[in-house]
Design a protein around this motif. Structure first.
Motif, short mmCIF file in Angstrom:
data_model
loop_
_atom_site.label_atom_id
_atom_site.label_comp_id
_atom_site.label_asym_id
_atom_site.label_seq_id
_atom_site.Cartn_x
_atom_site.Cartn_y
_atom_site.Cartn_z
N LEU A 231 -7.34 1.21 -2.78
CA LEU A 231 -7.84 0.70 -1.51
C LEU A 231 -8.54 1.86 -0.81
CD1 LEU A 231 -7.93 -1.40 0.84
CD2 LEU A 231 -5.68 -0.56 1.50
N ARG B 34 2.52 -2.93 4.15
CA ARG B 34 2.00 -4.20 3.61
C ARG B 34 0.58 -4.42 4.11
NH1 ARG B 34 5.98 -6.55 1.00
NH2 ARG B 34 8.10 -6.33 1.76
N GLY B 35 -0.28 -4.79 3.18
CA GLY B 35 -1.67 -5.10 3.52
C GLY B 35 -1.89 -6.59 3.54
N VAL C 239 0.85 -1.18 0.00
CA VAL C 239 0.00 0.00 0.00
C VAL C 239 0.89 1.24 0.00
CG1 VAL C 239 -1.79 1.24 1.27
CG2 VAL C 239 -1.74 -1.25 1.33
N GLU C 240 0.52 2.25 -0.80
CA GLU C 240 1.30 3.49 -0.80
C GLU C 240 1.11 4.21 0.52
OE1 GLU C 240 0.21 6.60 -3.51
OE2 GLU C 240 -1.88 6.53 -2.92
N TYR D 4 -2.54 0.60 -4.39
CA TYR D 4 -1.87 -0.60 -3.91
C TYR D 4 -1.25 -1.34 -5.08
CZ TYR D 4 -5.63 -3.66 -5.54
OH TYR D 4 -6.52 -4.35 -6.31
N ILE E 146 -2.96 -3.58 8.00
CA ILE E 146 -1.90 -2.88 7.26
C ILE E 146 -0.76 -2.64 8.25
CG2 ILE E 146 -1.29 -0.82 5.95
CD1 ILE E 146 -4.28 -0.56 5.28
#
Length: 196
Positions: free
Chosen positions: A124, A159-160, A9-10, A134, A149
């Protein structure tokens, strides 16, 4: 059957603040549980919920308290098994649930209830109006579960981990038979086959 989709995930400043407040709530709940392990905790938990719900959302606050409940329930079950002498062999020591800290710094985590987020295309959508890109492929399809997350300190990425309830387990190998090569050969003990 539950499976997990993993993706990157950004990051954004709002995500950092949200994760920081989630870690604070978990650590405060854990501290109160250690202090009031025998009882009298209900009023304190509702006070912490009211303190953090405006900052992280009521569903996220509920999920973090539930995550702490799960950790303590597991700890108490293992302690009971330890006193009965039925502790699994691979567990050598039973200790209280730890804080979300590593090397003196908070572990940044966000827990989102299954009905409070959605994924479409490459975005997301989280509570508090967060819309984040993502990267990754969602391998598993089905009913979505809780989303966690976590900030990865080593790779410096978010990280998700999305739990998914899969209807049918996937077929292994399709319709083809599977073979295993063990890579071992046992020599017969007769003299003509002895190894030189």
């Amino acid at each position: 059957m539950e499976r997990t989709n993993t993706f990157i995930v950004e990051g954004c400043p709002a995500l950092w603040r949200l994760a920081d407040n989630c870690a604070r709530l978990y650590n405060e709940v854990n501290f109160e549980r250690r202090t009031y392990a025998t009882g009298g905790l209900t009023g304190i938990l509702s006070t912490l919920y009211e303190k953090y719900a405006p900052l992280i959302g009521s569903a996220a606050a509920q999920q973090i308290i539930n995550k702490n409940n799960e950790a303590w329930k597991s700890f108490l079950t293992l302690k009971r098994l330890e006193t009965e002498g039925k502790l699994p062999q691979h567990i050598t020591k039973v200790s209280m649930p730890r804080y979300w800290k590593k090397n003196g710094r908070k572990e940044l985590r966000i827990i989102v209830r299954c009905d409070c987020y959605r994924i479409d295309g490459k975005y997301l959508h989280l509570p508090k109006g967060l819309r984040l890109k993502y990267k990754g492929v969602l391998k598993w399809r089905g009913r979505q579960g809780r989303l966690e997350i976590i900030y990865d300190e080593v790779d410096k990425v978010w990280r998700g981990f999305m739990a998914v309830k899969v209807e049918k387990p996937p077929k292994r190998g399709g319709g083809k038979p599977l073979y295993i090569d063990l890579g071992a050969f046992i020599y017969p003990s007769t003299p003509e086959f002895t190894r030189k």
